[in-house]
Design a protein around this motif. Sequence first.
Motif, short mmCIF file in Angstrom:
data_model
loop_
_atom_site.label_atom_id
_atom_site.label_comp_id
_atom_site.label_asym_id
_atom_site.label_seq_id
_atom_site.Cartn_x
_atom_site.Cartn_y
_atom_site.Cartn_z
N TRP A 161 0.86 -1.18 0.00
CA TRP A 161 0.00 0.00 0.00
C TRP A 161 0.90 1.24 0.00
CZ3 TRP A 161 -5.49 -0.71 1.60
CH2 TRP A 161 -5.82 -2.05 1.82
N GLU A 162 0.36 2.40 -0.43
CA GLU A 162 1.18 3.62 -0.40
C GLU A 162 1.71 3.89 1.00
OE1 GLU A 162 1.13 8.40 -1.45
OE2 GLU A 162 -0.44 7.60 -0.17
N ILE A 163 0.91 3.58 1.98
CA ILE A 163 1.30 3.90 3.36
C ILE A 163 2.52 3.10 3.83
CG2 ILE A 163 -0.95 4.77 4.07
CD1 ILE A 163 -1.57 2.02 5.24
N CYS A 164 2.90 2.04 3.11
CA CYS A 164 4.09 1.29 3.53
C CYS A 164 5.36 2.06 3.23
CB CYS A 164 4.14 -0.08 2.86
SG CYS A 164 4.77 -0.09 1.18
N THR A 165 5.25 3.18 2.48
CA THR A 165 6.45 3.96 2.14
C THR A 165 6.77 5.03 3.17
OG1 THR A 165 5.18 5.55 0.82
CG2 THR A 165 6.00 3.59 -0.32
N ILE A 166 5.94 5.15 4.21
CA ILE A 166 6.22 6.15 5.24
C ILE A 166 7.49 5.80 6.01
CG2 ILE A 166 3.78 6.78 5.51
CD1 ILE A 166 3.88 5.14 8.19
N THR A 167 8.10 6.81 6.61
CA THR A 167 9.32 6.57 7.39
C THR A 167 9.06 6.59 8.89
OG1 THR A 167 9.88 8.92 7.32
CG2 THR A 167 10.81 7.51 5.60
N THR A 168 7.96 7.20 9.31
CA THR A 168 7.58 7.16 10.72
C THR A 168 6.07 7.35 10.80
OG1 THR A 168 8.16 7.95 12.95
CG2 THR A 168 7.86 9.62 11.25
N GLN A 169 5.47 6.87 11.89
CA GLN A 169 4.00 6.86 11.99
C GLN A 169 3.55 7.38 13.35
OE1 GLN A 169 2.15 3.33 10.45
NE2 GLN A 169 0.40 3.46 11.83
N PHE A 230 1.04 10.59 19.41
CA PHE A 230 2.29 9.91 19.80
C PHE A 230 2.75 9.02 18.66
CE2 PHE A 230 -0.96 6.91 21.16
CZ PHE A 230 -0.42 5.65 20.90
N ASN A 231 3.98 8.54 18.78
CA ASN A 231 4.58 7.73 17.72
C ASN A 231 4.19 6.27 17.93
OD1 ASN A 231 6.51 6.44 15.94
ND2 ASN A 231 7.57 8.43 15.90
N THR A 232 3.44 5.71 16.97
CA THR A 232 2.85 4.39 17.18
C THR A 232 3.80 3.23 16.87
OG1 THR A 232 1.91 4.37 14.94
CG2 THR A 232 0.51 5.21 16.74
N SER A 233 5.02 3.52 16.40
CA SER A 233 5.99 2.43 16.28
C SER A 233 6.72 2.21 17.61
CB SER A 233 7.00 2.68 15.16
OG SER A 233 7.75 3.84 15.40
N ASN A 234 6.40 3.04 18.62
CA ASN A 234 6.79 2.74 19.99
C ASN A 234 5.77 1.78 20.58
OD1 ASN A 234 8.25 5.33 19.48
ND2 ASN A 234 8.86 5.07 21.61
N PHE A 235 6.23 0.80 21.33
CA PHE A 235 5.29 -0.11 21.97
C PHE A 235 4.38 0.67 22.93
CE2 PHE A 235 8.47 -3.16 20.56
CZ PHE A 235 7.65 -4.19 20.08
N MET A 251 -4.58 7.48 11.70
CA MET A 251 -3.13 7.38 11.61
C MET A 251 -2.56 8.55 10.82
SD MET A 251 -2.15 4.86 13.37
CE MET A 251 -2.79 3.35 14.08
N ILE A 252 -1.28 8.81 11.05
CA ILE A 252 -0.55 9.88 10.37
C ILE A 252 0.81 9.31 9.98
CG2 ILE A 252 0.51 12.17 10.64
CD1 ILE A 252 -1.44 12.61 13.02
N GLY A 253 1.25 9.55 8.74
CA GLY A 253 2.55 9.05 8.32
C GLY A 253 3.38 10.12 7.64
N LEU A 254 4.69 10.04 7.83
CA LEU A 254 5.64 10.95 7.17
C LEU A 254 6.24 10.25 5.97
CD1 LEU A 254 7.37 13.61 7.22
CD2 LEU A 254 9.04 12.31 8.58
N LEU A 255 6.04 10.82 4.79
CA LEU A 255 6.62 10.27 3.56
C LEU A 255 8.06 10.74 3.38
CD1 LEU A 255 3.60 10.79 1.12
CD2 LEU A 255 4.44 8.61 2.03
#
Length: 264
Positions: A161-169, A230-235, A251-255
């Motif tokens: 998906w396009e969202i897999c190209t984000i660098t942080t979430q 908050f950053n959701t790649s943090n547990f 969700m919010i992502g940075l491309l």
Amino acid sequence: MTTAPNQIKSTGWDKKQEFPLTAESLKMLLEQRIPLIRLKDFASAQECEMLYAQTQLLNFNAYQDVSPKIEKVGITVFEYNSISKADYFKEVERATKLRDSITAASFNPLERIMAKFRECGVKVRIASEPFYGSYYAGLIRKIEHGTQLHIDFAPLEQSEWEICTITTQLSWTLYLKLSDNNRGKTCIYDRRWQRSDEQYKLDSYGYSDTVIADVDTISFQPYVGDVLLFNTSNFHYVEPMNGQRVAFTSMIGLLPNGEIIFWS
């Protein structure tokens, strides 16, 4: 998953505290240098009550294969990843019309949060997919029984998906209705997901506490009208509420190009 050349690396939090939303604090959150941002009084009590009243006219559905039970109105990529991208986008128009009908009768939190981001000097839009169009964004969700320890990170979960190209979430959540107690906190750990953590996965989304042993943590209390980012790649996990905990979220992502996208 391959790591993007400009993948933001986690260096640990500089300060273990909440920050207001500014261009600088947003940059710090994306870089995982701070744990969370709170927008106090993002919406008035009356606005939240109006939107909550609209949600009561709708049917909430529980996520499949997720325990404890989480109920929501709207669709998520998480649910359709194991079904098909085409089926997700077939549902986008219907879900968007339903969302717009209730925000039209109250107010639109999604438009407001995107405007706040633009005030910070960033370019924002709804995520979109070639040949399919825009994603859906904006869940109404009840997390009243808590969650397991987990992460949300599209490059891990949505590989095509396009969202897999984000660098942080990140995620943002506006609280509409909360029972009058000091429960339902979200706990965030200063520990970013790594691929080796998959050995500790318990089911469709939860992880063993092994991944957060001896890790710094912060909890935040939700309040009606506030938005938390908050950053959701943090547990992280949500504790049980013992009552109502109704929120509007996405969700919010940075491309890699610096653009910020929203989706659910």
